[in-house]
Design a protein around this motif. Structure first.
Motif, PDB file in Angstrom:
ATOM      1  N   LYS A  48     -86.348  14.342 -94.098  1.00 19.61           N
ATOM      2  CA  LYS A  48     -87.491  13.776 -93.376  1.00 19.61           C
ATOM      3  C   LYS A  48     -88.060  12.565 -94.098  1.00 19.61           C
ATOM      4  O   LYS A  48     -88.325  11.529 -93.481  1.00 19.61           O
ATOM      5  CB  LYS A  48     -88.583  14.832 -93.196  1.00 19.61           C
ATOM      6  CG  LYS A  48     -89.834  14.301 -92.487  1.00 19.61           C
ATOM      7  CD  LYS A  48     -90.832  15.397 -92.218  1.00 19.61           C
ATOM      8  CE  LYS A  48     -92.098  14.850 -91.586  1.00 19.61           C
ATOM      9  NZ  LYS A  48     -91.847  14.158 -90.303  1.00 19.61           N
ATOM     10  N   VAL A  49     -88.235  12.696 -95.402  1.00 20.41           N
ATOM     11  CA  VAL A  49     -88.802  11.592 -96.185  1.00 20.41           C
ATOM     12  C   VAL A  49     -87.881  10.382 -96.161  1.00 20.41           C
ATOM     13  O   VAL A  49     -88.312   9.253 -95.908  1.00 20.41           O
ATOM     14  CB  VAL A  49     -89.067  12.036 -97.636  1.00 20.41           C
ATOM     15  CG1 VAL A  49     -89.366  10.837 -98.526  1.00 20.41           C
ATOM     16  CG2 VAL A  49     -90.237  13.011 -97.684  1.00 20.41           C
ATOM     17  N   LEU A  50     -86.602  10.606 -96.406  1.00 16.50           N
ATOM     18  CA  LEU A  50     -85.664   9.490 -96.505  1.00 16.50           C
ATOM     19  C   LEU A  50     -85.375   8.857 -95.150  1.00 16.50           C
ATOM     20  O   LEU A  50     -85.129   7.659 -95.064  1.00 16.50           O
ATOM     21  CB  LEU A  50     -84.365   9.960 -97.159  1.00 16.50           C
ATOM     22  CG  LEU A  50     -84.538  10.442 -98.608  1.00 16.50           C
ATOM     23  CD1 LEU A  50     -83.246  11.063 -99.110  1.00 16.50           C
ATOM     24  CD2 LEU A  50     -84.981   9.310 -99.507  1.00 16.50           C
ATOM     25  N   ASN A  52     -87.441   8.242 -92.946  1.00 12.85           N
ATOM     26  CA  ASN A  52     -88.553   7.356 -92.603  1.00 12.85           C
ATOM     27  C   ASN A  52     -88.522   6.058 -93.411  1.00 12.85           C
ATOM     28  O   ASN A  52     -89.449   5.257 -93.317  1.00 12.85           O
ATOM     29  CB  ASN A  52     -89.896   8.067 -92.846  1.00 12.85           C
ATOM     30  CG  ASN A  52     -90.181   9.106 -91.789  1.00 12.85           C
ATOM     31  OD1 ASN A  52     -89.680   9.023 -90.671  1.00 12.85           O
ATOM     32  ND2 ASN A  52     -90.974  10.105 -92.133  1.00 12.85           N
ATOM     33  N   GLN A  53     -87.472   5.850 -94.206  1.00 14.18           N
ATOM     34  CA  GLN A  53     -87.364   4.624 -94.987  1.00 14.18           C
ATOM     35  C   GLN A  53     -86.558   3.588 -94.209  1.00 14.18           C
ATOM     36  O   GLN A  53     -86.061   3.830 -93.126  1.00 14.18           O
ATOM     37  CB  GLN A  53     -86.702   4.915 -96.338  1.00 14.18           C
ATOM     38  CG  GLN A  53     -87.385   5.997 -97.140  1.00 14.18           C
ATOM     39  CD  GLN A  53     -88.881   5.753 -97.330  1.00 14.18           C
ATOM     40  OE1 GLN A  53     -89.280   4.671 -97.734  1.00 14.18           O
ATOM     41  NE2 GLN A  53     -89.684   6.754 -97.031  1.00 14.18           N
ATOM     42  N   ASP A  95     -95.147  12.900 -94.391  1.00 15.94           N
ATOM     43  CA  ASP A  95     -95.258  11.573 -93.786  1.00 15.94           C
ATOM     44  C   ASP A  95     -95.982  10.616 -94.733  1.00 15.94           C
ATOM     45  O   ASP A  95     -95.610   9.445 -94.864  1.00 15.94           O
ATOM     46  CB  ASP A  95     -96.009  11.650 -92.457  1.00 15.94           C
ATOM     47  CG  ASP A  95     -95.210  12.359 -91.373  1.00 15.94           C
ATOM     48  OD1 ASP A  95     -93.956  12.347 -91.457  1.00 15.94           O
ATOM     49  OD2 ASP A  95     -95.821  12.925 -90.457  1.00 15.94           O
ATOM     50  N   TYR A  97     -96.076  10.921 -97.992  1.00 14.17           N
ATOM     51  CA  TYR A  97     -95.124  10.654 -99.077  1.00 14.17           C
ATOM     52  C   TYR A  97     -94.165   9.536 -98.671  1.00 14.17           C
ATOM     53  O   TYR A  97     -93.877   8.635 -99.469  1.00 14.17           O
ATOM     54  CB  TYR A  97     -94.353  11.928 -99.410  1.00 14.17           C
ATOM     55  CG  TYR A  97     -93.496  11.821-100.653  1.00 14.17           C
ATOM     56  CD1 TYR A  97     -93.893  12.417-101.840  1.00 14.17           C
ATOM     57  CD2 TYR A  97     -92.291  11.119-100.644  1.00 14.17           C
ATOM     58  CE1 TYR A  97     -93.108  12.321-102.991  1.00 14.17           C
ATOM     59  CE2 TYR A  97     -91.511  11.010-101.780  1.00 14.17           C
ATOM     60  CZ  TYR A  97     -91.923  11.616-102.948  1.00 14.17           C
ATOM     61  OH  TYR A  97     -91.153  11.500-104.080  1.00 14.17           O
ATOM     62  N   SER A  98     -93.679   9.593 -97.433  1.00 17.02           N
ATOM     63  CA  SER A  98     -92.770   8.559 -96.945  1.00 17.02           C
ATOM     64  C   SER A  98     -93.426   7.188 -97.011  1.00 17.02           C
ATOM     65  O   SER A  98     -92.801   6.198 -97.410  1.00 17.02           O
ATOM     66  CB  SER A  98     -92.354   8.862 -95.500  1.00 17.02           C
ATOM     67  OG  SER A  98     -91.639  10.073 -95.421  1.00 17.02           O
ATOM     68  N   ASN A  99     -94.692   7.119 -96.602  1.00 11.77           N
ATOM     69  CA  ASN A  99     -95.422   5.847 -96.657  1.00 11.77           C
ATOM     70  C   ASN A  99     -95.546   5.342 -98.092  1.00 11.77           C
ATOM     71  O   ASN A  99     -95.366   4.155 -98.359  1.00 11.77           O
ATOM     72  CB  ASN A  99     -96.820   6.011 -96.052  1.00 11.77           C
ATOM     73  CG  ASN A  99     -96.805   6.083 -94.547  1.00 11.77           C
ATOM     74  OD1 ASN A  99     -95.821   5.737 -93.907  1.00 11.77           O
ATOM     75  ND2 ASN A  99     -97.893   6.534 -93.960  1.00 11.77           N
ATOM     76  N   ARG A 102     -92.323   3.897 -99.275  1.00 11.87           N
ATOM     77  CA  ARG A 102     -92.119   2.556 -98.721  1.00 11.87           C
ATOM     78  C   ARG A 102     -92.998   1.529 -99.431  1.00 11.87           C
ATOM     79  O   ARG A 102     -92.563   0.415 -99.724  1.00 11.87           O
ATOM     80  CB  ARG A 102     -92.407   2.543 -97.218  1.00 11.87           C
ATOM     81  CG  ARG A 102     -91.245   3.052 -96.379  1.00 11.87           C
ATOM     82  CD  ARG A 102     -91.422   2.699 -94.927  1.00 11.87           C
ATOM     83  NE  ARG A 102     -92.489   3.493 -94.330  1.00 11.87           N
ATOM     84  CZ  ARG A 102     -93.251   3.101 -93.322  1.00 11.87           C
ATOM     85  NH1 ARG A 102     -93.108   1.892 -92.819  1.00 11.87           N
ATOM     86  NH2 ARG A 102     -94.163   3.895 -92.825  1.00 11.87           N
TER      87      ARG A 102
END
Length: 204
Positions: A48-50, A52-53, A95, A97-99, A102
């Motif tokens: 999920k995290v990756l 969103n990159q 989500d 964490y994803s931000n 980035r």
């Protein structure tokens, strides 16, 4: 991008957790290899995290100076990434964490700041964290449950003020909290949250 994200998730897991020994041709094999529920949860979080990159995230991970495999700290850094992601238990926080990842890639925050902010995500509930949007630019706020939680993860500061012999705790957002708001909670609108002079009262 879906296959790339899963491939990188597998690479991360292999580097940080070699005992899981996933093959790199991920997709179909991953489901069979990751028999344990906890392992499947970890892989889904990484995925999920990756995912969103940016589409070139896997190449960036391999080639960037930030995560250069020739660096003696590479494995330690990757372990931090994996373990921090695995400690997060809410989708909303993944989500965020994803931000932050980035923002780190874009050079908006440094590596040390990134890890400080992501550590907070595994130690707070999302509804408490989202209080940052409500208190932006507020000063000398009274104590609430959410503000105590934010102080406990170093995103706001507190100080004691005495008036008429009575001492009360007052709360103010700090620079780390502002970075969480700008680059974690609302990265797409980061420019909306202009830096402001933040006083640093003595913490209680």
């Amino acid at each position: 991008m879906l296959e790339n994200a899963l491939d990188v998730a597998v690479i991360l897991a292999e580097v940080a957790l070699p005992e899981l020994a996933l093959p790199l041709n991920a997709a179909a094999v991953a489901v069979q290899t990751y028999k344990g529920y906890a392992d499947k949860v970890l892989l889904s979080k990484l995925y999920k995290v990756l995912n969103n990159q940016d589409s070139d995230f896997d190449e960036w991970l391999k080639l960037s100076e930030k995560f250069d495999k020739s660096d003696k700290n590479y494995k330690k850094t990757v372990c931090k990434l994996v373990y921090t992601i695995n400690a997060i238990n809410e989708e909303e926080l993944l989500d965020i964490y994803s931000n932050l990842l980035r923002a780190y890639k874009l050079g908006l925050i440094c590596k040390q700041r990134f890890f400080k902010l992501t550590w907070a995500l595994s130690n707070i509930y999302s509804e408490d964290l989202f209080e940052l949007k409500n208190i932006y630019k507020e000063k000398d706020m009274p104590e609430t449950r959410e503000r105590i939680a934010l102080r406990n993860v170093n995103l706001i500061d507190s100080c004691l003020r005495t008036k008429y012999v009575t001492s009360i705790s007052l709360y103010n957002m700090n620079e780390l909290g502002l970075d969480m708001l700008r680059y974690g909670i609302d990265l797409e609108n980061a420019d909306k949250y202009k830096p402001f002079k933040i006083e640093s009262p003595n913490k209680t």
